[in-house]
Design a protein around this motif. Structure first.
Motif, PDB file in Angstrom:
ATOM      1  N   GLU A  79       0.833  -1.210   0.000  1.00 45.55           N
ATOM      2  CA  GLU A  79       0.000   0.000   0.000  1.00 45.55           C
ATOM      3  C   GLU A  79       0.866   1.258   0.000  1.00 45.55           C
ATOM      4  O   GLU A  79       0.497   2.267  -0.631  1.00 45.55           O
ATOM      5  CB  GLU A  79      -0.928  -0.004   1.208  1.00 45.55           C
ATOM      6  CG  GLU A  79      -2.046  -1.040   1.096  1.00 45.55           C
ATOM      7  CD  GLU A  79      -2.818  -1.185   2.400  1.00 45.55           C
ATOM      8  OE1 GLU A  79      -4.040  -1.369   2.333  1.00 45.55           O
ATOM      9  OE2 GLU A  79      -2.184  -1.119   3.473  1.00 45.55           O
ATOM     10  N   ALA A  80       2.015   1.208   0.687  1.00 42.52           N
ATOM     11  CA  ALA A  80       2.935   2.349   0.670  1.00 42.52           C
ATOM     12  C   ALA A  80       3.438   2.600  -0.743  1.00 42.52           C
ATOM     13  O   ALA A  80       3.507   3.752  -1.201  1.00 42.52           O
ATOM     14  CB  ALA A  80       4.106   2.093   1.618  1.00 42.52           C
ATOM     15  N   ASP A  81       3.779   1.540  -1.469  1.00 45.40           N
ATOM     16  CA  ASP A  81       4.242   1.699  -2.846  1.00 45.40           C
ATOM     17  C   ASP A  81       3.146   2.308  -3.722  1.00 45.40           C
ATOM     18  O   ASP A  81       3.415   3.169  -4.568  1.00 45.40           O
ATOM     19  CB  ASP A  81       4.678   0.351  -3.417  1.00 45.40           C
ATOM     20  CG  ASP A  81       5.933  -0.188  -2.747  1.00 45.40           C
ATOM     21  OD1 ASP A  81       6.678   0.614  -2.141  1.00 45.40           O
ATOM     22  OD2 ASP A  81       6.162  -1.411  -2.814  1.00 45.40           O
ATOM     23  N   GLY A 111      15.763   0.133   5.483  1.00 44.01           N
ATOM     24  CA  GLY A 111      14.362   0.210   5.076  1.00 44.01           C
ATOM     25  C   GLY A 111      13.844   1.623   4.870  1.00 44.01           C
ATOM     26  O   GLY A 111      12.636   1.805   4.704  1.00 44.01           O
ATOM     27  N   MET A 112      14.722   2.628   4.865  1.00 44.24           N
ATOM     28  CA  MET A 112      14.300   4.023   4.728  1.00 44.24           C
ATOM     29  C   MET A 112      14.496   4.521   3.298  1.00 44.24           C
ATOM     30  O   MET A 112      15.524   4.271   2.668  1.00 44.24           O
ATOM     31  CB  MET A 112      15.086   4.908   5.702  1.00 44.24           C
ATOM     32  CG  MET A 112      14.908   6.415   5.474  1.00 44.24           C
ATOM     33  SD  MET A 112      13.197   6.975   5.540  1.00 44.24           S
ATOM     34  CE  MET A 112      12.841   6.753   7.279  1.00 44.24           C
ATOM     35  N   ARG A 113      13.522   5.232   2.786  1.00 45.04           N
ATOM     36  CA  ARG A 113      13.635   5.945   1.507  1.00 45.04           C
ATOM     37  C   ARG A 113      12.902   7.275   1.650  1.00 45.04           C
ATOM     38  O   ARG A 113      11.955   7.394   2.433  1.00 45.04           O
ATOM     39  CB  ARG A 113      13.056   5.108   0.356  1.00 45.04           C
ATOM     40  CG  ARG A 113      11.753   4.429   0.687  1.00 45.04           C
ATOM     41  CD  ARG A 113      11.340   3.407  -0.349  1.00 45.04           C
ATOM     42  NE  ARG A 113      10.178   2.652   0.114  1.00 45.04           N
ATOM     43  CZ  ARG A 113       9.216   2.196  -0.677  1.00 45.04           C
ATOM     44  NH1 ARG A 113       9.275   2.424  -1.988  1.00 45.04           N
ATOM     45  NH2 ARG A 113       8.209   1.519  -0.194  1.00 45.04           N
ATOM     46  N   HIS A 114      13.349   8.266   0.916  1.00 43.18           N
ATOM     47  CA  HIS A 114      12.755   9.598   1.087  1.00 43.18           C
ATOM     48  C   HIS A 114      12.826  10.372  -0.221  1.00 43.18           C
ATOM     49  O   HIS A 114      13.586  10.042  -1.131  1.00 43.18           O
ATOM     50  CB  HIS A 114      13.493  10.363   2.198  1.00 43.18           C
ATOM     51  CG  HIS A 114      14.922  10.670   1.875  1.00 43.18           C
ATOM     52  ND1 HIS A 114      15.328  11.861   1.306  1.00 43.18           N
ATOM     53  CD2 HIS A 114      16.056   9.928   2.020  1.00 43.18           C
ATOM     54  CE1 HIS A 114      16.643  11.845   1.133  1.00 43.18           C
ATOM     55  NE2 HIS A 114      17.115  10.685   1.544  1.00 43.18           N
ATOM     56  N   ALA A 153       6.279  19.004   0.229  1.00 42.40           N
ATOM     57  CA  ALA A 153       6.484  18.208   1.437  1.00 42.40           C
ATOM     58  C   ALA A 153       7.690  17.293   1.271  1.00 42.40           C
ATOM     59  O   ALA A 153       8.110  16.982   0.149  1.00 42.40           O
ATOM     60  CB  ALA A 153       5.240  17.371   1.746  1.00 42.40           C
ATOM     61  N   LYS A 154       8.233  16.887   2.403  1.00 47.59           N
ATOM     62  CA  LYS A 154       9.248  15.847   2.420  1.00 47.59           C
ATOM     63  C   LYS A 154       8.549  14.542   2.795  1.00 47.59           C
ATOM     64  O   LYS A 154       7.832  14.485   3.798  1.00 47.59           O
ATOM     65  CB  LYS A 154      10.339  16.157   3.439  1.00 47.59           C
ATOM     66  CG  LYS A 154      11.145  17.409   3.119  1.00 47.59           C
ATOM     67  CD  LYS A 154      12.169  17.690   4.209  1.00 47.59           C
ATOM     68  CE  LYS A 154      12.953  18.949   3.937  1.00 47.59           C
ATOM     69  NZ  LYS A 154      13.924  19.256   5.037  1.00 47.59           N
ATOM     70  N   ILE A 155       8.774  13.509   1.984  1.00 46.74           N
ATOM     71  CA  ILE A 155       8.176  12.206   2.258  1.00 46.74           C
ATOM     72  C   ILE A 155       9.259  11.246   2.708  1.00 46.74           C
ATOM     73  O   ILE A 155      10.310  11.127   2.071  1.00 46.74           O
ATOM     74  CB  ILE A 155       7.489  11.624   1.006  1.00 46.74           C
ATOM     75  CG1 ILE A 155       6.345  12.532   0.551  1.00 46.74           C
ATOM     76  CG2 ILE A 155       6.952  10.228   1.292  1.00 46.74           C
ATOM     77  CD1 ILE A 155       5.604  11.982  -0.645  1.00 46.74           C
ATOM     78  N   TYR A 156       8.996  10.563   3.821  1.00 47.29           N
ATOM     79  CA  TYR A 156       9.868   9.494   4.303  1.00 47.29           C
ATOM     80  C   TYR A 156       9.021   8.228   4.397  1.00 47.29           C
ATOM     81  O   TYR A 156       7.905   8.254   4.925  1.00 47.29           O
ATOM     82  CB  TYR A 156      10.428   9.815   5.684  1.00 47.29           C
ATOM     83  CG  TYR A 156      11.200  11.105   5.771  1.00 47.29           C
ATOM     84  CD1 TYR A 156      12.584  11.140   5.591  1.00 47.29           C
ATOM     85  CD2 TYR A 156      10.544  12.302   6.052  1.00 47.29           C
ATOM     86  CE1 TYR A 156      13.290  12.329   5.679  1.00 47.29           C
ATOM     87  CE2 TYR A 156      11.245  13.498   6.141  1.00 47.29           C
ATOM     88  CZ  TYR A 156      12.615  13.503   5.953  1.00 47.29           C
ATOM     89  OH  TYR A 156      13.301  14.685   6.042  1.00 47.29           O
ATOM     90  N   ALA A 157       9.538   7.129   3.879  1.00 50.59           N
ATOM     91  CA  ALA A 157       8.856   5.843   3.960  1.00 50.59           C
ATOM     92  C   ALA A 157       9.806   4.849   4.621  1.00 50.59           C
ATOM     93  O   ALA A 157      10.869   4.549   4.070  1.00 50.59           O
ATOM     94  CB  ALA A 157       8.446   5.360   2.578  1.00 50.59           C
ATOM     95  N   HIS A 158       9.408   4.352   5.788  1.00 51.92           N
ATOM     96  CA  HIS A 158      10.287   3.470   6.554  1.00 51.92           C
ATOM     97  C   HIS A 158       9.630   2.101   6.736  1.00 51.92           C
ATOM     98  O   HIS A 158       8.620   1.966   7.434  1.00 51.92           O
ATOM     99  CB  HIS A 158      10.578   4.081   7.936  1.00 51.92           C
ATOM    100  CG  HIS A 158      11.462   3.227   8.779  1.00 51.92           C
ATOM    101  ND1 HIS A 158      11.245   3.001  10.120  1.00 51.92           N
ATOM    102  CD2 HIS A 158      12.591   2.522   8.465  1.00 51.92           C
ATOM    103  CE1 HIS A 158      12.176   2.210  10.590  1.00 51.92           C
ATOM    104  NE2 HIS A 158      13.002   1.905   9.606  1.00 51.92           N
ATOM    105  N   ALA A 196       5.571  -4.002   6.475  1.00 52.23           N
ATOM    106  CA  ALA A 196       4.899  -2.891   7.164  1.00 52.23           C
ATOM    107  C   ALA A 196       5.744  -1.623   7.026  1.00 52.23           C
ATOM    108  O   ALA A 196       6.942  -1.632   7.333  1.00 52.23           O
ATOM    109  CB  ALA A 196       4.675  -3.214   8.635  1.00 52.23           C
ATOM    110  N   THR A 197       5.129  -0.545   6.569  1.00 57.23           N
ATOM    111  CA  THR A 197       5.836   0.702   6.321  1.00 57.23           C
ATOM    112  C   THR A 197       5.111   1.871   6.982  1.00 57.23           C
ATOM    113  O   THR A 197       3.878   1.961   6.906  1.00 57.23           O
ATOM    114  CB  THR A 197       5.952   0.977   4.800  1.00 57.23           C
ATOM    115  OG1 THR A 197       6.784  -0.029   4.216  1.00 57.23           O
ATOM    116  CG2 THR A 197       6.546   2.341   4.518  1.00 57.23           C
TER     117      THR A 197
END
Length: 205
Positions: A106-108, A152-155, A175-180, A186-187
């Motif tokens: 879902e994050a992707d 596991g971090m991307r931004h 905005a700055k987006i961080y996805a961990h 689970a993200t």
């Protein structure tokens, strides 16, 4: 004899004048050093008070995830859990925070329409030390700052219209987006935005 005494007298006077000048210069230097030390202590104390004030001050109590998502222009997935939001005002600029947890799939799906074609989310190659905090960060929401994660971090920063998609064009703020991905599958998504215009206050509950 008298001539000899006459020559000694002026030398003593000149030596006494030099000593007084040296003592005066030493006293002046000491006073300057003391004044500098006092100013330094006062400056450090004032900076600490301002930092403490800036960290604790001006967070709006009624900033809900739904309101913050509307301000930012993000569509939060319906299945998102542990939704949190914050809105901080200051004399320079306001800050909006929004975060939630979804499956990595879902994050992707959430991120893909926001990233320009041919671009990708970036790894965190310059992490902050564990325990790092900031006065307008996610620590306010009880979470570690995303800049401290590497595994596991991307931004990526995103702005209105970066990608030719309805989701990108709907953004109201950069905005700055961080996805961990904090555990397999689970993200947690972190969204941080600086707000220079007046967006008003969140509505009372």
């Amino acid at each position: 004899m008298n001539d000899s005494l006459a020559r000694v007298g002026p030398r003593k006077q000149r030596g006494s004048w030099r000593r007084r000048l040296a003592i005066g210069a030493g006293v002046f230097a000491a006073l300057c050093g003391l004044g500098y030390a006092v100013l330094l202590v006062l400056g450090v104390f004032t900076w600490q008070r301002l930092t403490e004030h800036d960290t604790k001050c001006c967070w709006e109590e009624n900033a809900t995830p739904e309101w913050m998502a509307g301000v930012m222009g993000f569509r939060v997935p319906q299945a998102a859990t542990d939704r949190r939001a914050g809105f901080k005002t200051s004399s320079q600029y306001d800050v909006g925070l929004l975060t939630f947890t979804v499956t990595t799939a879902e994050a992707d799906s959430f991120l893909q329409p926001l990233v320009p074609q041919g671009k990708k989310m970036l790894p965190n190659l310059d992490p902050k030390a564990p325990g790092y905090t900031r006065s307008d960060g996610f620590t306010h929401l009880g979470l570690p700052e995303p800049e401290t994660f590497t595994e596991g971090m991307r931004h990526r920063p995103v702005c209105h219209g970066d990608a030719q998609t309805p989701e990108s064009k709907a953004l109201g703020l950069c905005a700055k987006i961080y996805a961990h991905e904090f555990q397999p599958g689970a993200t947690r998504i972190y969204l941080w935005a600086a707000i220079e215009g007046d967006i008003g206050k969140p509505p009372a509950p």
